[in-house]
Write a protein that holds these residues in place. Sequence first.
Motif, mmCIF file in Angstrom:
data_model
loop_
_atom_site.group_PDB
_atom_site.id
_atom_site.type_symbol
_atom_site.label_atom_id
_atom_site.label_comp_id
_atom_site.label_asym_id
_atom_site.label_seq_id
_atom_site.Cartn_x
_atom_site.Cartn_y
_atom_site.Cartn_z
ATOM 1 N N ALA A 178 0.912 -1.320 -0.134
ATOM 2 C CA ALA A 178 -0.007 -0.060 0.163
ATOM 3 C C ALA A 178 0.767 1.022 0.082
ATOM 4 C CB ALA A 178 -1.077 0.062 1.210
ATOM 5 N N ALA A 179 1.985 1.424 0.854
ATOM 6 C CA ALA A 179 2.782 2.326 1.099
ATOM 7 C C ALA A 179 3.487 2.846 -0.347
ATOM 8 C CB ALA A 179 3.561 2.118 2.238
ATOM 9 N N GLU A 180 4.028 1.500 -0.868
ATOM 10 C CA GLU A 180 4.792 1.753 -2.186
ATOM 11 C C GLU A 180 3.870 2.342 -3.252
ATOM 12 O OE1 GLU A 180 6.285 -2.106 -2.739
ATOM 13 O OE2 GLU A 180 7.728 -2.162 -0.997
ATOM 14 N N HIS A 181 2.575 1.666 -3.357
ATOM 15 C CA HIS A 181 1.672 2.315 -4.463
ATOM 16 C C HIS A 181 1.342 3.775 -4.419
ATOM 17 C CE1 HIS A 181 -1.296 1.716 -7.540
ATOM 18 N NE2 HIS A 181 -2.241 2.417 -6.733
ATOM 19 N N LEU A 182 1.215 4.073 -3.105
ATOM 20 C CA LEU A 182 0.848 5.663 -2.926
ATOM 21 C C LEU A 182 2.086 6.650 -2.935
ATOM 22 C CD1 LEU A 182 -1.405 5.073 0.334
ATOM 23 C CD2 LEU A 182 -2.010 5.610 -2.034
ATOM 24 N N LEU A 183 2.966 5.836 -2.759
ATOM 25 C CA LEU A 183 4.178 6.928 -2.994
ATOM 26 C C LEU A 183 4.616 6.832 -4.439
ATOM 27 C CD1 LEU A 183 6.625 5.371 -0.318
ATOM 28 C CD2 LEU A 183 5.835 7.902 -0.359
ATOM 29 N N ALA A 184 4.402 5.961 -5.297
ATOM 30 C CA ALA A 184 4.516 5.891 -6.726
ATOM 31 C C ALA A 184 3.860 6.623 -7.423
ATOM 32 C CB ALA A 184 4.493 4.208 -7.056
ATOM 33 N N SER A 185 2.555 6.900 -6.960
ATOM 34 C CA SER A 185 1.580 7.828 -7.394
ATOM 35 C C SER A 185 1.762 9.144 -7.137
ATOM 36 C CB SER A 185 0.074 7.229 -7.182
ATOM 37 O OG SER A 185 -0.003 7.158 -6.071
ATOM 38 N N ARG A 187 1.753 10.651 -3.961
ATOM 39 C CA ARG A 187 1.277 11.119 -2.812
ATOM 40 C C ARG A 187 2.211 11.250 -1.501
ATOM 41 N NH1 ARG A 187 -4.359 11.678 -4.625
ATOM 42 N NH2 ARG A 187 -4.342 10.312 -6.322
ATOM 43 N N ARG A 188 1.966 12.304 -0.777
ATOM 44 C CA ARG A 188 3.063 12.574 0.248
ATOM 45 C C ARG A 188 2.301 13.269 1.611
ATOM 46 N NH1 ARG A 188 5.363 10.363 -2.890
ATOM 47 N NH2 ARG A 188 7.471 10.660 -3.783
ATOM 48 N N ASN A 189 1.024 13.494 1.657
ATOM 49 C CA ASN A 189 0.541 13.664 2.799
ATOM 50 C C ASN A 189 -0.567 12.642 3.099
ATOM 51 O OD1 ASN A 189 1.618 16.440 2.897
ATOM 52 N ND2 ASN A 189 0.261 17.015 1.444
ATOM 53 N N ILE A 190 -0.300 11.648 3.673
ATOM 54 C CA ILE A 190 -0.830 10.517 4.020
ATOM 55 C C ILE A 190 -1.155 10.067 5.564
ATOM 56 C CG2 ILE A 190 -0.294 8.069 3.285
ATOM 57 C CD1 ILE A 190 1.745 8.646 1.627
ATOM 58 N N ALA A 191 -2.261 9.404 5.328
ATOM 59 C CA ALA A 191 -3.111 9.051 6.808
ATOM 60 C C ALA A 191 -3.335 7.465 6.654
ATOM 61 C CB ALA A 191 -4.288 9.990 7.014
ATOM 62 N N PHE A 192 -3.177 7.136 7.952
ATOM 63 C CA PHE A 192 -3.723 5.561 8.236
ATOM 64 C C PHE A 192 -4.746 5.811 9.311
ATOM 65 C CE2 PHE A 192 -4.205 2.020 11.330
ATOM 66 C CZ PHE A 192 -4.009 1.002 10.375
ATOM 67 N N ILE A 193 -6.127 5.191 8.708
ATOM 68 C CA ILE A 193 -7.149 5.101 9.748
ATOM 69 C C ILE A 193 -7.701 3.555 10.011
ATOM 70 C CG2 ILE A 193 -9.690 5.600 9.719
ATOM 71 C CD1 ILE A 193 -9.492 7.686 7.752
ATOM 72 N N GLY A 194 -7.441 3.664 11.499
ATOM 73 C CA GLY A 194 -7.693 2.069 12.026
ATOM 74 C C GLY A 194 -7.744 2.240 13.597
ATOM 75 N N PRO A 195 -8.283 1.233 14.133
ATOM 76 C CA PRO A 195 -8.308 1.242 15.504
ATOM 77 C C PRO A 195 -6.847 0.995 16.051
ATOM 78 C CG PRO A 195 -9.864 -0.584 14.607
ATOM 79 C CD PRO A 195 -8.883 0.132 13.442
ATOM 80 N N GLN A 196 -6.666 1.718 17.266
ATOM 81 C CA GLN A 196 -5.675 1.680 17.864
ATOM 82 C C GLN A 196 -5.276 0.769 19.166
ATOM 83 O OE1 GLN A 196 -3.249 3.820 16.053
ATOM 84 N NE2 GLN A 196 -4.830 3.497 14.594
ATOM 85 N N PRO A 216 11.430 5.791 5.530
ATOM 86 C CA PRO A 216 12.728 6.380 4.692
ATOM 87 C C PRO A 216 12.363 7.362 3.582
ATOM 88 C CG PRO A 216 12.433 3.614 4.658
ATOM 89 C CD PRO A 216 11.107 4.528 5.166
ATOM 90 N N HIS A 217 11.288 7.641 3.253
ATOM 91 C CA HIS A 217 11.146 8.830 2.364
ATOM 92 C C HIS A 217 10.744 10.019 3.135
ATOM 93 C CE1 HIS A 217 10.772 5.961 -0.903
ATOM 94 N NE2 HIS A 217 10.231 5.232 -0.082
ATOM 95 N N GLY A 218 10.881 10.115 4.576
ATOM 96 C CA GLY A 218 10.764 11.299 5.037
ATOM 97 C C GLY A 218 9.431 11.722 5.365
ATOM 98 N N ILE A 219 8.507 10.587 5.608
ATOM 99 C CA ILE A 219 6.843 10.969 5.767
ATOM 100 C C ILE A 219 6.497 10.081 6.902
ATOM 101 C CG2 ILE A 219 4.680 10.448 4.575
ATOM 102 C CD1 ILE A 219 5.950 10.567 1.780
ATOM 103 N N THR A 220 5.906 10.739 7.800
ATOM 104 C CA THR A 220 5.140 10.240 8.858
ATOM 105 C C THR A 220 3.625 10.597 8.653
ATOM 106 O OG1 THR A 220 7.045 10.999 10.181
ATOM 107 C CG2 THR A 220 4.899 10.375 11.528
#
Length: 338
Positions: A178-185, A187-196, A216-220
């Motif tokens: 999922a991360a690789e696909h979003l980076l390749a397209s 996308r840089r302002n990315i979120a994860f939605i899920g139970p914590q 490694p791409h400097g994205i949190t």
Amino acid sequence: MTARPLRPTSFDVAERAGVSQSTVSRALRGSPGVNAETRARVTAAAREMGYVVDRHASSLRLKSSETIALVTICRPGEDRSAINPFYFALLGSIAAATSARGFNLLVSFQESEANFRADFVASGLADAMIVIGTTSNRAAWDYFGEAQASGLDFVCWGSPGEPFRWMRSDNEGGARLAAEHLLASGRRNIAFIGPQKSPQRQFDERRDAFAAALAPHGITPHIVAPPAASDRHAQGVAAARQLLADHPDIDAIFAASDMLALGVLQGVKEMGCRVPQDVALIGFDGIRAGTLADPALTTLEPDLDAAGEALVAMALEDDAHTRTGTRIPVRLAVRGTA
């Protein structure tokens, strides 16, 4: 009075196929100890003679019920039609794998102390037991934890972990995809939605591996825990509204499950954003409902055929048929949302 013709026996089939009677029994039972050529010869002979295995007599001889029990844990008071479609898909794959072995499947939906039961094997109703379903029902998992500690054995899909014998999707590998696909397209302002704080360990695995792949791409990624709601879809709607209100520059979201993602899709649209032009979206589970969304949901899709076979093999302790151990491979199904 005309005499009733005698039914062919396994000994008759053995004579025609040129094998022993025990080989006939093992071949028609699907035993891995019989090679494909011999099994085909025995099957052909049985078909030509009209021989049908007496399952009841066979079960009595083998002291086997030739049945697998499948427990599906539900939320208390949950309508059966509201159960996560992923579990129905998994149930179908387990049923197919069970049938392929010549076994029957006993399905039990359980939600509260009024119908908790784990003694299907001990009572002789089944040879093995599999447990699937929501881990939000803590009372159910506490019950099955105590049952396993008492010596009742079974295997689980996506359980809370110890002390259970469990199997899960390759959550970490899927999250990296999922991360690789979003980076390749781009996308840089990315979120994860899920139970914590869910007992379902797979959500933690997906979140942590996703964040690790972006680091490694400097994205949190922004991490959003869905607010309390009646179901995952409603949680997703509320979480998307909250996320985009706080961070309107978000351009991609990875949701921890497809039901959550379908709610996120609705919430993103309600906030006036286009999918995927403004916000890309990826789910996890590969449920059929995702293909019917507008646009269709991009998702991580577990190999459910492998999951069904592996769960049945693990339950029956048949190492020769266990294909993937405790992790089931997933693939990225790219559709309209990403």
